[in-house]
Write a protein that holds these residues in place. Structure first.
Motif, short mmCIF file in Angstrom:
data_model
loop_
_atom_site.label_atom_id
_atom_site.label_comp_id
_atom_site.label_asym_id
_atom_site.label_seq_id
_atom_site.Cartn_x
_atom_site.Cartn_y
_atom_site.Cartn_z
N LEU A 85 0.85 -1.19 0.00
CA LEU A 85 0.00 0.00 0.00
C LEU A 85 0.89 1.25 0.00
N ASN A 88 1.50 4.01 -6.44
CA ASN A 88 0.63 4.61 -7.46
C ASN A 88 1.45 4.78 -8.73
N TYR A 116 -6.26 -4.78 -3.36
CA TYR A 116 -7.14 -3.66 -3.04
C TYR A 116 -8.48 -3.83 -3.77
N PHE A 171 -8.47 3.36 -10.09
CA PHE A 171 -7.75 2.95 -8.90
C PHE A 171 -7.20 4.19 -8.19
N PRO A 172 -7.43 4.32 -6.87
CA PRO A 172 -7.04 5.56 -6.16
C PRO A 172 -5.52 5.76 -6.13
N GLN A 173 -5.11 6.97 -6.44
CA GLN A 173 -3.69 7.32 -6.49
C GLN A 173 -3.19 7.92 -5.17
N PRO A 175 -2.23 7.70 -1.48
CA PRO A 175 -1.95 6.67 -0.47
C PRO A 175 -2.76 6.85 0.81
N GLN A 178 -6.03 5.33 0.12
CA GLN A 178 -5.87 3.88 0.09
C GLN A 178 -5.90 3.32 1.52
N LYS A 181 -9.47 3.64 3.17
CA LYS A 181 -10.40 2.66 2.60
C LYS A 181 -10.06 1.23 3.04
N ALA A 182 -8.77 0.98 3.22
CA ALA A 182 -8.36 -0.35 3.68
C ALA A 182 -8.90 -0.63 5.08
#
Length: 854
Positions: A85, A88, A116, A171-173, A175, A178, A181-182
């Motif tokens: 994670l 990007n 992801y 896809f989210p760039q 971090p 990311q 959301k994780a």
């Protein structure tokens, strides 16, 4: 917790932090991460950045992290970790420059997008795997590591396309996004239906949360000098003290789980990574000494340097658990009490049953699925009658008896069959209870199954099986296999025998058995029974030669006819009791007077009516009329138990005469100190008990006078009706012992029919209305409260009152512990469950001792 502990003792663990389980409980309540918690997470990320000298999202030296849930119980087959994670489109280039390894950088990026996408965005994993498979075909690559850097780049672009196509967003760039959301995905997954079900099955309370571990990434996919693996400090199958496990060079941990490459044995590292393997072996020793238990350790090798990612006391077979516990005592690492506590009571059941050979089982074809109602494994030819079973027995072949609603005649064939297949009835049916009592492997409730006895056919769905076809039954899982699956015999001695000896030295409750035949009693003694807590005397009349006489007694039109039938039954009963006393020697034996609804023993089919009419000399028509008169709308609450003795005192007299005569003869023959315990079932009141106990006592004294010998005996009652529990103090004025019949007590307390509410109770448990099936585990607040009250009030009236339990709950570990807590002196369960009860009783005593000390 183990990551923190390993860090504390100085092992090479990647730096990180844990967000504790309390946060997930709060997340469930509020539906989001609270702002102050988000700020704390950011503070810890900054600590990570300071230690590593890298920064999350930095385009020169990016920090990459892993996000792994920390579950309170192991959940097999669940992909939850998100690795890499922070990558990007920009940081992947920075990673490539930092390492000088473009293929590694894009391999790591495509892994992140897949993890992801699956875990956070809910995209089916197959979408990504299909693209990967196609890429390998195009490149003529057998394994993923053979793909080129350009192929990895192409996979990244394809994976990003999948994300946008499946979710409607790229896809989210970012971090930080990311990471947030994780966390959301982890907390959402913990409250999904499948995990809720798993928690219920593993007795994890609803208010227990899930932790999240965040760590700096270490990379096993950096090249030939890197890799990922796992190692067991002792073999989880056998318990042998030897390192075993798997290792993959140039891989990340998920590759081991996915099976996309052939995993090498961990000891192959001695050749390719000799120094790392030596360090790993040393760490295995450190962790075993620290946790005083065998461990499973997950690790990564990055450029020849070892990092430990996880350690835990891994699941193991029952046999391995026993060997490991005993060996640790011999190695003076733990004491005997700790060894006993590490053996789950349910392991004992696996140790005393024959099991399918694992290699043979892999080749077996599953024919159908039912409910396992009596554990163990068995195979044999299909039989539909007792005659079939006996014919197979004469040929020295195994038989599997298949029946629908079993009649008393069919129940008589259970003892000679290796396995029982009940098409209907469920775990609480008379057939299931009898199978458990005999220790026979039994499966019930087969979907879409029917029997054609005349043609000798069993239909399961579209499949037809003939009489004599071989089936194999797994009484634990409820699976039925076609053909013979070979068995491995149980190992009740050796290390397991040692564990059981230790358990017996710590427990304070006695363990008795429910046994109705000498064979069942012998089996129970072998498994460690210290007496019989329930001998169901009516079960002794299932045999074909006896049931006609028993029916004659039931269908008698007056007292004279009934007494004539009872005179014929007396030798049968006396002979059976003599055999039971011989087997049990000086051990206590509790014999219950006739209890079941009489209609259970009456003819049902036209053929049975004709057969009995021929034997009795009464027309089938007249028999049907008599049977109809005896039919009850609600037989479980009708004329059974003590009520039979009230209406027909001669039945209690006959049974008392048989019991006392048998005890006197066997004690005189062998010198045993036999003290029979006569159990009067279904008592409702003190006066009712006194009425029947007076009949029993008078007959016992008469028999002893006739035989010229006195023996000690006890008269007690089953507490299985709520009113009896509420008035136990009065009943104990005359009753010398109580035996809790928790099957009926639960049924009457809840108003649930044991036979008809299995599906309803399952729904109640699934929906959280009930914490557990009350017919499997004693309900402490309702049924348990009645038991506690009855025990306390009974002992106030009679301090010497003996108390025990003989219901199905006696083989349930949680129920055994409850019985220990309320001060019962013994539990009585089916023979095959005795080792379970012995271990559970030891656990209860050790746990109580530890709680007092703490």
């Amino acid at each position: 917790a183990n990551l923190a502990e390993m860090t504390r003792i100085g092992l090479p663990v990647p730096f990180g932090f844990t967000v504790t389980s309390e946060v997930s409980v709060r997340y469930k309540q509020e539906g989001k991460l609270a702002p102050e918690i988000q700020e704390e997470i950011q503070e810890k990320i900054r600590d990570l950045e300071n230690v590593s000298g890298q920064k999350l999202g930095n385009e020169k030296e990016p920090l990459l992290i892993s996000v792994r849930p920390g579950y309170p119980v192991p959940i097999p087959g669940l992909q939850t970790a998100i690795l890499n994670l922070g990558l990007n489109d920009d940081t992947v280039e920075a990673l490539s420059r930092m390492t000088g390894n473009e293929k590694f950088a894009y391999d790591s990026y495509r892994r992140l997008i897949e993890m992801y996408g699956v875990i956070v965005m809910g995209i089916p994993k197959e979408r990504f795997q299909d693209v990967l498979l196609e890429s390998k075909k195009r490149s003529d690559a057998k394994e993923m590591i053979e793909l080129s850097a350009e192929s990895m780049k192409e996979l990244v672009r394809s994976y990003q396309d999948i994300v946008e196509r499946e979710t409607g967003e790229p896809f989210p760039q970012d971090p930080a996004l990311q990471l947030r959301k994780a966390f959301d995905a982890v907390y959402r997954s913990w409250n999904e239906d499948r995990l809720k079900k798993y928690r219920r099955e593993n007795n994890v309370p609803e208010d227990v949360g899930i932790a999240v571990n965040v760590q700096s990434m270490v990379f096993g996919n950096l090249g030939a000098d890197s890799g990922a693996g796992y190692v067991y400090t002792r073999d989880p199958e056998t318990g042998e003290k030897e390192l075993c496990g798997g290792f993959l060079p140039n891989a990340q941990g998920e590759d081991l789980e996915l099976g996309v490459r052939t995993v090498r044995p961990v000891d192959s590292m001695q050749e390719t990574f000799p120094e790392v393997y030596q360090t790993l072996s040393h760490i295995c020793e450190i962790l075993e000494n620290h946790y005083l238990d065998a461990q499973k350790i997950e690790f990564t090798v990055q450029h020849g340097r070892l990092y430990v990612l996880q350690t835990k006391s891994e699941k193991r077979t029952a046999q391995a658990a026993v060997k490991i516990a005993v060996d640790l005592v011999r190695e003076k690492r733990i004491d005997q009490k700790e060894a006993v506590m590490r053996i789950k009571p349910e392991y004992a059941e696996k140790m005393v049953h024959a099991q399918f050979d694992k290699a043979d089982l892999k080749k077996a074809h599953a024919a159908a699925q039912g409910i396992g109602v009596s554990a163990g494994a068995a195979y044999g030819g299909i039989c539909f009658s007792v005659k079939d079973v006996l014919r197979w027995k004469d040929l020295q072949k195994n038989a599997v008896l298949v029946c629908d609603n079993p009649t008393p005649e069919l129940l008589a064939g259970f003892s000679d069959a290796q396995g029982i297949l009940l098409l209907h009835g469920g775990i609480r049916s008379q057939g299931a209870e009898l199978a458990r009592g005999m220790g026979k492997c039994c499966i019930s409730d087969i979907d879409n199954a029917s029997i054609d006895k005349e043609r000798g056919i069993l239909r399961i769905g579209q499949k037809i099986y003939q009489r004599g076809d071989i089936l194999s039954l797994d009484g634990v899982t409820g699976t039925i296999y076609e053909g013979m699956v070979s068995l491995t015999p149980p190992d009740f001695l050796g290390d397991f025998g040692t564990i059981m000896e230790w358990a017996d030295s710590f427990r304070t409750m006695r363990i008795r058995t429910n046994a109705d035949t000498p064979d069942a009693a012998r089996q129970a003694v072998y498994f460690g029974a210290e007496g019989i807590g329930l001998c169901r005397s009516e079960h002794m009349f299932f045999d074909k030669d006896r049931i006609s006489v028993f029916r004659e007694m039931i269908l008698a039109s007056d007292k004279e006819e009934r007494e004539d039938a009872l005179r014929k039954l007396l030798p049968f009963q006396q002979k059976d009791f003599e055999e039971m006393f011989r087997v049990m020697e000086d051990r206590p034996v509790t014999i219950r007077l006739f209890d079941p609804p009489l209609q259970d023993f009456l003819p049902r089919t036209e053929k049975q009516f004709e057969e009995y009419a021929e034997l009795s000399g009464v027309s089938a028509r007249m028999l049907k009329r008599q049977v109809q008169k005896l039919r009850e709308m609600n037989p479980m609450l009708g004329k059974r138990g003590i009520r039979l003795a009230v209406e027909y005192p001669e039945t209690a007299k006959m049974q008392t005469r048989a019991i006392v005569t048998a005890a006197i003869r066997v004690s005189g023959e062998f010198g045993y100190n036999i003290q029979p315990e006569i159990l009067i079932p279904l008592t409702v009141s003190h006066t009712e008990f006194c009425y029947v106990s007076g009949i029993v006592r008078k007959e016992a004294e008469t028999v002893m006078g006739e035989l010229g010998k006195k023996i000690p005996y006890m008269i007690g009652t089953m507490i299985e009706v709520p009113r009896a529990a509420l008035t136990a103090g009065e009943i104990a004025e005359d009753a010398e012992f109580f035996s809790f019949g928790t099957n009926d007590l639960t049924q009457m307390t809840y108003g649930f029919s044991r036979s008809d509410t299995q599906d309803l109770i399952r729904q109640y448990v699934e929906r959280g209305i009930l914490p557990a099936d009350p017919f499997r585990t004693i309900d402490p607040d309702g049924v348990g409260r009645l038991m506690k009250m009855a025990t306390e009030e009974g002992k106030r009236s009679r301090p010497t009152l003996k108390t025990g339990i003989c219901g199905e709950h006696a083989g349930d570990p949680a129920s055994v512990e409850f019985c220990h807590q309320i001060g019962l002196q013994y539990v009585s369960c089916s023979p095959i469950r005795i080792p379970v009860a012995r271990l559970a009783a030891a656990h209860a005593a050790i746990r109580e001792e530890r709680e007092k000390k703490s």
